[in-house]
Write a protein that holds these residues in place. Structure first.
Motif, PDB file in Angstrom:
ATOM      1  N   VAL A   1     -71.084  16.930  30.739  1.00  0.00           N
ATOM      2  CA  VAL A   1     -71.619  15.599  30.896  1.00  0.00           C
ATOM      3  C   VAL A   1     -71.680  15.022  29.605  1.00  0.00           C
ATOM      4  O   VAL A   1     -71.160  13.698  29.467  1.00  0.00           O
ATOM      5  N   ASP A   2     -71.667  15.626  28.513  1.00  0.00           N
ATOM      6  CA  ASP A   2     -71.584  15.296  27.047  1.00  0.00           C
ATOM      7  C   ASP A   2     -70.004  14.664  26.694  1.00  0.00           C
ATOM      8  O   ASP A   2     -70.211  13.825  26.207  1.00  0.00           O
ATOM      9  N   ASP A   3     -69.241  15.449  27.471  1.00  0.00           N
ATOM     10  CA  ASP A   3     -67.685  15.323  26.913  1.00  0.00           C
ATOM     11  C   ASP A   3     -67.242  13.886  27.827  1.00  0.00           C
ATOM     12  O   ASP A   3     -66.681  12.969  27.090  1.00  0.00           O
ATOM     13  N   LEU A   4     -68.037  13.570  29.176  1.00  0.00           N
ATOM     14  CA  LEU A   4     -67.754  12.214  29.773  1.00  0.00           C
ATOM     15  C   LEU A   4     -68.399  11.113  29.051  1.00  0.00           C
ATOM     16  O   LEU A   4     -67.767  10.224  28.997  1.00  0.00           O
ATOM     17  N   ARG A   5     -69.468  11.459  28.628  1.00  0.00           N
ATOM     18  CA  ARG A   5     -70.244  10.247  27.880  1.00  0.00           C
ATOM     19  C   ARG A   5     -69.420   9.825  26.415  1.00  0.00           C
ATOM     20  O   ARG A   5     -69.160   8.760  26.018  1.00  0.00           O
ATOM     21  N   THR A   6     -69.121  11.034  26.013  1.00  0.00           N
ATOM     22  CA  THR A   6     -68.124  10.695  24.602  1.00  0.00           C
ATOM     23  C   THR A   6     -66.874  10.070  24.796  1.00  0.00           C
ATOM     24  O   THR A   6     -66.430   9.046  24.012  1.00  0.00           O
ATOM     25  N   TRP A   7     -66.050  10.444  25.893  1.00  0.00           N
ATOM     26  CA  TRP A   7     -65.168   9.709  26.282  1.00  0.00           C
ATOM     27  C   TRP A   7     -65.046   8.376  26.720  1.00  0.00           C
ATOM     28  O   TRP A   7     -64.598   7.519  26.147  1.00  0.00           O
ATOM     29  N   ALA A   8     -66.316   8.065  27.526  1.00  0.00           N
ATOM     30  CA  ALA A   8     -66.582   6.518  27.682  1.00  0.00           C
ATOM     31  C   ALA A   8     -66.856   5.728  26.760  1.00  0.00           C
ATOM     32  O   ALA A   8     -66.765   4.724  26.575  1.00  0.00           O
ATOM     33  N   ASP A   9     -67.627   6.429  25.698  1.00  0.00           N
ATOM     34  CA  ASP A   9     -67.877   5.682  24.343  1.00  0.00           C
ATOM     35  C   ASP A   9     -66.849   5.338  23.598  1.00  0.00           C
ATOM     36  O   ASP A   9     -66.896   4.260  22.979  1.00  0.00           O
ATOM     37  N   LEU A  10     -65.365   5.924  23.873  1.00  0.00           N
ATOM     38  CA  LEU A  10     -64.197   5.366  23.021  1.00  0.00           C
ATOM     39  C   LEU A  10     -63.977   3.984  23.656  1.00  0.00           C
ATOM     40  O   LEU A  10     -63.296   3.358  22.924  1.00  0.00           O
ATOM     41  N   GLY A  11     -64.356   3.621  24.646  1.00  0.00           N
ATOM     42  CA  GLY A  11     -64.113   2.178  25.134  1.00  0.00           C
ATOM     43  C   GLY A  11     -64.962   1.121  24.886  1.00  0.00           C
ATOM     44  O   GLY A  11     -65.018   0.070  25.422  1.00  0.00           O
ATOM     45  N   THR A  12     -66.210   1.492  24.063  1.00  0.00           N
ATOM     46  CA  THR A  12     -67.109   0.599  23.901  1.00  0.00           C
ATOM     47  C   THR A  12     -66.599  -0.613  22.964  1.00  0.00           C
ATOM     48  O   THR A  12     -65.729  -0.307  22.088  1.00  0.00           O
ATOM     49  N   LYS A  13     -66.976  -1.709  23.251  1.00  0.00           N
ATOM     50  CA  LYS A  13     -66.403  -2.861  22.845  1.00  0.00           C
ATOM     51  C   LYS A  13     -67.689  -3.764  22.514  1.00  0.00           C
ATOM     52  O   LYS A  13     -68.577  -3.789  23.284  1.00  0.00           O
ATOM     53  N   TYR A  14     -67.611  -4.711  21.441  1.00  0.00           N
ATOM     54  CA  TYR A  14     -68.725  -5.814  21.480  1.00  0.00           C
ATOM     55  C   TYR A  14     -68.201  -7.318  21.442  1.00  0.00           C
ATOM     56  O   TYR A  14     -69.038  -8.283  21.391  1.00  0.00           O
ATOM     57  N   SER A  15     -66.765  -7.286  21.777  1.00  0.00           N
ATOM     58  CA  SER A  15     -66.243  -8.689  21.717  1.00  0.00           C
ATOM     59  C   SER A  15     -65.041  -8.605  22.410  1.00  0.00           C
ATOM     60  O   SER A  15     -64.346  -7.512  22.311  1.00  0.00           O
ATOM     61  N   THR A  16     -64.512  -9.619  23.114  1.00  0.00           N
ATOM     62  CA  THR A  16     -63.385  -9.515  23.770  1.00  0.00           C
ATOM     63  C   THR A  16     -62.085  -9.444  22.535  1.00  0.00           C
ATOM     64  O   THR A  16     -60.862  -9.022  22.839  1.00  0.00           O
ATOM     65  N   SER A  17     -62.505 -10.091  21.315  1.00  0.00           N
ATOM     66  CA  SER A  17     -61.447  -9.926  20.326  1.00  0.00           C
ATOM     67  C   SER A  17     -61.642  -8.724  19.433  1.00  0.00           C
ATOM     68  O   SER A  17     -60.962  -8.552  18.351  1.00  0.00           O
ATOM     69  N   ASP A  18     -62.356  -7.702  19.775  1.00  0.00           N
ATOM     70  CA  ASP A  18     -62.611  -6.540  19.093  1.00  0.00           C
ATOM     71  C   ASP A  18     -61.519  -5.592  18.998  1.00  0.00           C
ATOM     72  O   ASP A  18     -60.887  -5.237  19.863  1.00  0.00           O
ATOM     73  N   PRO A  19     -61.035  -5.386  17.645  1.00  0.00           N
ATOM     74  CA  PRO A  19     -59.722  -4.682  17.387  1.00  0.00           C
ATOM     75  C   PRO A  19     -60.142  -2.946  17.733  1.00  0.00           C
ATOM     76  O   PRO A  19     -61.335  -2.627  17.971  1.00  0.00           O
ATOM     77  N   GLY A  20     -59.240  -2.291  17.972  1.00  0.00           N
ATOM     78  CA  GLY A  20     -59.563  -0.976  17.998  1.00  0.00           C
ATOM     79  C   GLY A  20     -58.569  -0.349  19.208  1.00  0.00           C
ATOM     80  O   GLY A  20     -57.807  -1.026  19.760  1.00  0.00           O
ATOM     81  N   GLN A  21     -59.012   0.702  19.738  1.00  0.00           N
ATOM     82  CA  GLN A  21     -58.434   1.176  21.170  1.00  0.00           C
ATOM     83  C   GLN A  21     -58.430   0.457  22.527  1.00  0.00           C
ATOM     84  O   GLN A  21     -59.402  -0.329  22.478  1.00  0.00           O
ATOM     85  N   ASP A  22     -57.117   0.512  22.952  1.00  0.00           N
ATOM     86  CA  ASP A  22     -57.149  -0.489  24.444  1.00  0.00           C
ATOM     87  C   ASP A  22     -58.166   0.140  25.279  1.00  0.00           C
ATOM     88  O   ASP A  22     -58.867   0.950  24.780  1.00  0.00           O
ATOM     89  N   ASP A  23     -58.235  -0.474  26.736  1.00  0.00           N
ATOM     90  CA  ASP A  23     -59.112   0.122  27.430  1.00  0.00           C
ATOM     91  C   ASP A  23     -58.706   1.718  27.779  1.00  0.00           C
ATOM     92  O   ASP A  23     -57.468   2.110  27.611  1.00  0.00           O
ATOM     93  N   LEU A  24     -59.463   2.319  28.319  1.00  0.00           N
ATOM     94  CA  LEU A  24     -59.295   3.944  28.548  1.00  0.00           C
ATOM     95  C   LEU A  24     -58.391   3.862  30.205  1.00  0.00           C
ATOM     96  O   LEU A  24     -58.992   4.054  30.913  1.00  0.00           O
ATOM     97  N   MET A  25     -57.089   3.800  29.714  1.00  0.00           N
ATOM     98  CA  MET A  25     -56.200   3.781  30.872  1.00  0.00           C
ATOM     99  C   MET A  25     -55.236   4.870  30.511  1.00  0.00           C
ATOM    100  O   MET A  25     -54.751   5.146  29.403  1.00  0.00           O
ATOM    101  N   PRO A  26     -54.527   5.247  31.556  1.00  0.00           N
ATOM    102  CA  PRO A  26     -53.342   6.276  31.287  1.00  0.00           C
ATOM    103  C   PRO A  26     -52.382   5.210  30.649  1.00  0.00           C
ATOM    104  O   PRO A  26     -51.938   4.098  30.937  1.00  0.00           O
TER     105      PRO A  26
END
Length: 88
Positions: free
Chosen positions: A52-77
């Motif tokens: 469960v901790d690994d799932l939360r950590t991975w999901a947190d990689l997709g955290t954004k605060y704005s549509t213009s937020d730079p960084g990693q794209d959506d968590l997609m293959p």
């Protein structure tokens, strides 16, 4: 002894449970596993399980605060992953 979350052992979920936890289909989670873009997993007794901790950590990689937020794209293959694997 208390039954607080601190004293509980880590919780592991099989693919269908993990997918529901993330709000994804099991097939999507399998694709992420195949392409190496998904959460960390373990093989225990021939079964794939997710912490469960690994799932939360991975999901947190997709955290954004704005549509213009730079960084990693959506968590997609990765789009090029299927193409790269088919050429091998």
């Amino acid at each position: 002894m208390s039954n607080s979350p601190v004293n509980l052992p880590p919780r592991f979920l099989r693919t269908p449970e993990a997918a529901r936890f993330l709000g994804l289909s099991g097939r999507t989670l399998e694709k992420h596993r195949y392409f190496g873009t998904g959460p960390a997993y373990r093989r225990i007794g021939g079964r794939v399980v997710y912490s469960v901790d690994d799932l939360r950590t991975w999901a947190d990689l997709g955290t954004k605060y704005s549509t213009s937020d730079p960084g990693q794209d959506d968590l997609m293959p990765r789009r090029d992953s299927a193409l790269a694997h088919s050429r091998r």
